[in-house]
Design a protein around this motif. Structure first.
Motif: not given
Length: 243
Positions: A21-26, A90-94
């Motif tokens: 799992c990759f989190p969003y910005a921040g 969010s950012l984590g998807a890219r």
């Protein structure tokens, strides 16, 4: 179990699937800390921990996508031993998408399932003006307008000193991301927020261009941060995908 780049929230013995799992910005890995409680028992959840936050707060944040995804891919190599799943918000998807491409180039299989949540597709050109290099007052106001950053962080001088470098690094990743037309041979799933005004539906649908199979499109009630506000729905969708 705490690895440098991934927190393993429910280490398992025997055959199991890994959900990276990759989190969003921040954000940080703690977003996913309790997910295993709502997912099938044969799933192990691993959350990416960026430098410059949580247990890695003393480390310098990385603001270059190529550098970041190369390091993450290198660290994932030793963790892939069977079918695995990648999810990014969010950012984590890219970030997850670029990491998956690097893993394939290294000779590893791509993820069996790829879940892109609250993110425009890599082929969508960013339209908003960059915010990562704004003066502090304007940068904080931009964060406040987006939501997702606790108000205590935006108002407390000590916390701002700690967290702003990581936030600027994350938004430099967002603002400087280069369009990609690459494809993965994975089952693809796109989650979008019904009240998310930052990611138009057409931009979420464009993820279909990046996979050799058709994407499934899943609506989730909530704004851009529905991964927190409507976690139950997100986990229900993830559980159905994992099976």
């Amino acid at each position: 179990m705490q690895l440098k780049w991934f927190s393993v929230f429910n280490k398992k013995n025997g055959p199991y699937k890994k959900l990276f799992c990759f989190p969003y910005a921040g954000g940080n890995a703690s977003t996913f800390a309790s997910w295993h409680n709502s997912l099938p028992g044969h799933v192990s959840v691993l959350g990416l921990q960026f430098p410059g936050r949580a247990g890695r707060i003393a480390e310098v944040p990385i603001d270059d996508m190529e550098e970041l995804t190369t390091i993450v891919a290198d660290n994932m190599c030793a963790l892939i031993d069977d079918d695995y799943i990648m999810l990014g918000h969010s950012l984590g998807a890219r970030v997850a998408f670029e990491v998956a491409l690097k893993l394939v180039r290294k000779g590893f299989p791509g993820p069996k399932d790829f879940i892109a949540s609250a993110s425009p597709a890599p082929s969508v050109k960013r339209k908003d003006a960059p915010i990562y290099d704004l003066p502090e007052t304007e940068f904080l106001e931009a964060l406040r307008n987006m939501g997702g950053t606790p108000e205590i962080v935006l108002q407390n001088e000590e916390l701002k000193t700690i967290f702003i470098p990581a936030l600027r690094a994350d938004f430099k990743l967002v603002d400087s991301y280069q369009q990609s037309l690459s494809k993965l041979n994975s089952r693809a799933h796109v989650f979008y927020g019904t009240g998310d005004h930052t990611v138009p539906l057409k931009d979420a649908k464009a993820w279909d261009l990046h996979f050799t199979r058709n994407c499934t499109l899943n609506a989730v009630d909530g704004n851009h941060f529905f991964i927190d506000s409507n976690k139950e729905k997100v986990l229900s969708l993830v559980a159905d995908i994992i099976g």
